[in-house]
Write an enzyme that holds these catalytic residues in place. Sequence first.
Site, PDB file in Angstrom:
ATOM      1  N   LEU A  17       0.823  -1.211   0.000  1.00 37.82           N
ATOM      2  CA  LEU A  17       0.000   0.000   0.000  1.00 37.82           C
ATOM      3  C   LEU A  17       0.854   1.256   0.000  1.00 37.82           C
ATOM      4  O   LEU A  17       0.464   2.279  -0.558  1.00 37.82           O
ATOM      5  CB  LEU A  17      -0.930   0.007   1.210  1.00 37.82           C
ATOM      6  CG  LEU A  17      -2.020  -1.061   1.241  1.00 37.82           C
ATOM      7  CD1 LEU A  17      -2.786  -1.009   2.554  1.00 37.82           C
ATOM      8  CD2 LEU A  17      -2.975  -0.885   0.056  1.00 37.82           C
ATOM      9  N   ASP A 122      -0.947  15.092  16.148  1.00 35.79           N
ATOM     10  CA  ASP A 122      -0.322  15.021  14.825  1.00 35.79           C
ATOM     11  C   ASP A 122      -1.385  14.998  13.728  1.00 35.79           C
ATOM     12  O   ASP A 122      -1.373  14.139  12.840  1.00 35.79           O
ATOM     13  CB  ASP A 122       0.577  13.786  14.724  1.00 35.79           C
ATOM     14  CG  ASP A 122       1.559  13.863  13.551  1.00 35.79           C
ATOM     15  OD1 ASP A 122       1.786  14.979  13.031  1.00 35.79           O
ATOM     16  OD2 ASP A 122       2.109  12.808  13.163  1.00 35.79           O
TER      17      ASP A 122
END
Length: 266
Positions: A17, A122
């Site tokens: 991926l 984040d």
Amino acid sequence: MLRPGDQFAGYVVDRTLGRGGNAMVYLAHRQSEPAVALKILTDEHRDPAALERLRREFDIASGLHHPHIAAMFDRGPDWLTMQYVDGGNATALASLADKLSALAQIAAALDYAHGAGVVHCDIKPTNILVAEDFLHIGAVLIDFGVAHVVDEQCPPMAARPSHVQASLPYAAPELLTGSPPSPATDEYELACTAVELIAGAPPFTAATPMGLFDRHLHHPPPRLSRKIDWVPRAFDSILAKAMAKRAEARYQTCTEFVTLITRALT
């Protein structure tokens, strides 16, 4: 690096991926179970800090159960499996309506996490995955590896670029000065993310990490209405509050911020 058909910890790899900063991510499956995203730290990133970040990512996210937070399934010392989301990250969204929907969904996920005593720390477009079937599945928040747990005793992060455990283009001022993060930290980063989704770039850019430090700490947010003709001035005012230098001056929740920009832009 694994190849299609390889087996790992009982999973069969279907395809690669992508590669993150310290890990490879594969589409994998186990027997007749649904496909998962298999994240494995690369050989050069299996130091204690990386292993701890992976453990935190799994343990913290495993305790959060929300439709717009990626579900965790299984883990080992240097790997984990999580919900597979098939449409790329939030920058893949084409329409303003979908971008605002994704922001609202992530805002709801963050407010839920904040209620559970977790601050993500984040937030950025690459940590927001979107489904191909966006209408029914929407956006999903990932990567709690540097999340702050309110009741957890831990030393403050050093206020140096090399030690800031967040992405500098989106980092709230308090993260850069070593102050404790709060839900308002995620709101600031979500506001930076909103700017990127709407304008194509984060609010502040600079040639060096210290340049970004300076802009987050001392420069006002951009006035998008001066750059994009369809953005009203009301948006600038809303953004300025969400990106206030002092955390206590921001909105009470992420949902409040996103609701206001949605009203201003639609």
